[in-house]
Design an enzyme around this catalytic site. Structure first.
Site, PDB file in Angstrom:
ATOM      1  N   CYS A 229      13.645 -12.126   3.487  1.00 17.43           N
ATOM      2  CA  CYS A 229      13.284 -12.850   2.270  1.00 17.43           C
ATOM      3  C   CYS A 229      14.503 -13.437   1.567  1.00 17.43           C
ATOM      4  O   CYS A 229      14.374 -14.314   0.714  1.00 17.43           O
ATOM      5  CB  CYS A 229      12.513 -11.936   1.324  1.00 17.43           C
TER       6      CYS A 229
ATOM      7  N   CYS B 257       0.820  -1.204   0.000  1.00 21.22           N
ATOM      8  CA  CYS B 257       0.000   0.000   0.000  1.00 21.22           C
ATOM      9  C   CYS B 257       0.855   1.256   0.000  1.00 21.22           C
ATOM     10  O   CYS B 257       2.052   1.220   0.265  1.00 21.22           O
ATOM     11  CB  CYS B 257      -0.897   0.053   1.241  1.00 21.22           C
TER      12      CYS B 257
ATOM     13  N   CYS C   4      12.867  -2.457   5.372  1.00 24.55           N
ATOM     14  CA  CYS C   4      12.796  -3.428   4.274  1.00 24.55           C
ATOM     15  C   CYS C   4      13.794  -3.071   3.178  1.00 24.55           C
ATOM     16  O   CYS C   4      13.686  -2.025   2.533  1.00 24.55           O
ATOM     17  CB  CYS C   4      11.378  -3.456   3.704  1.00 24.55           C
TER      18      CYS C   4
ATOM     19  N   ASP D 280      18.399  -7.480 -14.337  1.00 19.15           N
ATOM     20  CA  ASP D 280      17.062  -7.396 -13.728  1.00 19.15           C
ATOM     21  C   ASP D 280      17.223  -7.085 -12.251  1.00 19.15           C
ATOM     22  O   ASP D 280      18.285  -7.326 -11.659  1.00 19.15           O
ATOM     23  CB  ASP D 280      16.314  -8.724 -13.922  1.00 19.15           C
ATOM     24  N   ASP D 281      16.171  -6.538 -11.635  1.00 22.18           N
ATOM     25  CA  ASP D 281      16.278  -6.198 -10.219  1.00 22.18           C
ATOM     26  C   ASP D 281      16.065  -7.398  -9.318  1.00 22.18           C
ATOM     27  O   ASP D 281      16.628  -7.485  -8.230  1.00 22.18           O
ATOM     28  CB  ASP D 281      15.288  -5.075  -9.852  1.00 22.18           C
TER      29      ASP D 281
ATOM     30  N   CYS E  77      15.982  -5.204   6.962  1.00 23.99           N
ATOM     31  CA  CYS E  77      15.397  -6.544   6.959  1.00 23.99           C
ATOM     32  C   CYS E  77      15.783  -7.252   5.667  1.00 23.99           C
ATOM     33  O   CYS E  77      15.502  -6.767   4.562  1.00 23.99           O
ATOM     34  CB  CYS E  77      13.876  -6.462   7.079  1.00 23.99           C
TER      35      CYS E  77
END
Length: 598
Positions: free
Chosen positions: A587, A86, A380, A489-490, A584
């Site tokens: 992932c 969001c 993040c 690519d990212d 962070c």
């Protein structure tokens, strides 16, 4: 952080924020004093349908075997991309005084333009709520599905009167896609209505939802944001003497759930900004200036702002005629009112609850001084890699510069003999330019992006899925013919997008295609507001790394290391007063900043 004046100089009353030392987190109590508010259907909300049934549970977030998670079809390009949850935005006009404002300002227009600038963070639905000030029993509200510009037409904006308001653009992570989950959420209390808009995902939402339901308060949606709104409607543990103590209520919420969220909240003529103690999601404050003063630092210092704005990203400020004041600190509660900006409190990060005997291999070891220290922030890191717009500023540095440094680092870690460097437009472009600068290989565009293809045009038949990449990208065959191409690519999520693009380049005449990824391999799901899929769906977990290139059809495929990404990010971080920094990377490495409660 100690001793810093957190108020906007010249507009605030000079109160200093005192850092709470030795604060021990108070156990979250069940509040018998809950005011019993129920979510009402907001007057004036366009087309919203509020569900009657109470939601009885939250989706179970297991890494393996997640029920209801569907593997996205290969051709659905947008579904295979990472998505931010969001974007939030708020605006408060300053007291006009006798002279009146220099420019006439419409809060609704400012918020709408701010949400357009944040459209990359959410494209499913959007809403704006405005207030005409204190002692008003209703807000003005417009919500809808789709893009911001299609929802907020001129006839809708004129209904959004008032000098203060908040807005939200949404992608769904928790809650689903129906309109009842569209924010901001409005709750009516004995102190009048208040509204909230939220970016992120609560890591302990199931426990909080049970607490709210056990108090007899119904929930009309599955959204974390409504849960936050109901938590804020409850009396704080120590009660309230005269009127609502929003600082205490917000602190109670933050102590109950440490991450991951940034919030804006509207009550009366005031907007509150809240960033979780780990600072996982971004939030920043800006001054709304007369148009002629936006680009003049000298004039900004002399001109009284027209108001103040708060946003998920600073990229929204330029389009509304505002300048960046500062970021909201991790754990900070800020208040934006007609009188200015002031910092109400900073909620510390919780210390680990792990016993020393478990945290240290030798329970008799005497050196335990640092074991139970509060952990660092956990911003993040993928905001830098992918989510944020390149012109946004985080931690004192522009996102574009970080992405370019990632390209520099990637070229050093994964060199390759090639003729040209290129990119998959657009978020990886700075990294590709950095790779080119470091390697000395020229940067050349090889893909032309069709910016007007929407998901609604993607058909479910096989032929349409096979042509999905060609529909979104056109190959520049004259730049490709006979060339050895490095395509930067990212990130790669499932790997179902990069394969068709490689085939497209080869069909256009590329001799070799080497893939370089300007971030480490995604190997773990995110439970803090990003739609990273289950562990089994992630490409990096499907096979050994040395087999990935053949799987996607590339001559070679290599990633940036975690150490390289962290180095590129932290090289330009600007801090004040030894403020700790932290990011962070859960992932990437599975090290989540908090214990996951389910």
């Amino acid at each position: 952080m100690r001793g810093i004046d957190r108020r906007d100089e010249g507009e605030c009353d000079g109160e200093r924020l005192k850092k709470k030392e030795g604060y021990e987190r108070e156990t979250v109590k069940k509040d018998e004093g809950c005011e019993g508010e129920i979510v009402k259907k907001e007057e004036g909300c366009e087309g919203e349908t509020v569900k009657k049934e109470g939601y009885k549970g939250e989706k179970l977030k297991k890494e393996e075997g997640y029920e209801g998670e569907k593997l996205k079809k290969e051709g659905d390009i947008e579904e295979n991309e990472l998505r931010e949850a969001c974007g939030v935005f708020g605006c408060v006009l300053a007291n006009r005084g006798e002279a009146g404002p220099v420019d006439p300002v419409s809060v609704a227009q400012v918020i709408c333009l701010g949400l357009v600038a944040l459209q990359h963070r959410g494209q499913e639905s959007a809403g704006i709520v405005t207030s005409e000030g204190r002692n008003k029993q209703n807000f003005n509200c417009v919500k809808g599905e789709g893009l911001v510009a299609t929802i907020f037409t001129e006839d809708k904006l004129v209904k959004l009167t008032g000098d203060v308001g908040i807005g939200h653009s949404r992608y769904s992570t928790a809650g689903g896609r129906d309109l009842s989950n569209t924010q901001p959420f409005v709750v009516h209390t004995r102190h009048g209505p208040f509204a909230t808009a939220h970016n992120g995902e609560l890591i302990n939402a199931e426990a909080l939802r049970k607490t709210v339901l056990d108090r007899g308060v119904g929930l009309s949606t599955k959204s974390d944001s409504e849960l936050i709104t109901q938590m804020l409607s409850q009396l704080p543990p120590r009660g309230e003497k005269t009127g609502p103590d929003w600082g205490a209520r917000i602190r109670h919420l933050m102590e109950a759930t440490p991450t991951a969220y940034s919030l804006v909240m509207l009550h009366g003529d005031t907007v509150y900004g809240i960033r979780d103690p780990f600072g996982n999601r971004p939030l920043c404050i800006g001054r709304l200036m007369p148009v002629g003063d936006c680009n003049s630092t000298a004039r900004q210092d002399l001109t009284k702002p027209l108001g103040w704005v708060i946003s998920s990203e600073s990229c929204a400020f330029q389009s509304v005629g505002a300048t960046l004041l500062r970021e909201v600190y991790p754990g900070e509660i800020v208040e934006l009112s007609p009188n200015g900006v002031r910092s109400l409190d900073i909620v510390p990060r919780p210390k680990p609850a792990q016993p020393i005997s478990e945290a240290h291999g030798d329970p008799n070891h005497s050196d335990h001084a640092g074991l139970l220290q509060a952990p660092p922030p956990a911003f993040c890191i993928f905001e830098y890699v992918y989510f944020a717009r390149a012109d946004s500023i985080f931690e004192g540095q522009q996102v574009y510069s970080v992405r370019r440094r990632c390209g520099h680092q990637l070229a050093m870690e994964a060199p390759v003999e090639a003729d040209i460097i290129s990119t998959i437009p657009e978020s990886a472009t700075p990294a590709a330019i950095g790779f080119s600068q470091q390697s000395g290989i020229p940067y050349v565009e090889v893909l032309c992006k069709n910016r007007y293809v929407g998901r609604s045009f993607i058909q479910p038949d096989t032929r349409s899925r096979q042509l999905a990449v060609a529909k979104k990208f056109g190959a520049l065959s004259e730049n490709l013919m006979g060339q050895r191409v490095v395509l930067v690519d990212d990130s790669i999520v499932r790997g179902t997008t990069v394969g068709p693009i490689i085939r497209l380049l080869r069909q256009a005449g590329a001799k070799e295609v080497h893939i370089r990824v300007a971030s480490p391999p995604l190997q773990h799901p995110c439970y803090m507001g990003i739609n990273i899929p289950t562990r089994g769906e992630l490409l990096a977990n499907k096979m050994p790394f040395d087999e990935l290139a053949a799987y996607v059809g590339a001559n070679s495929l290599q990633y940036l290391s975690i150490e390289g990404l962290v180095k590129a990010v932290r090289e330009g971080v600007v801090t004040k007063n030894n403020t700790p920094i932290g990011h962070c990377t859960a992932c990437l490495d599975g090290n989540y900043p908090v214990h996951l409660e389910w």
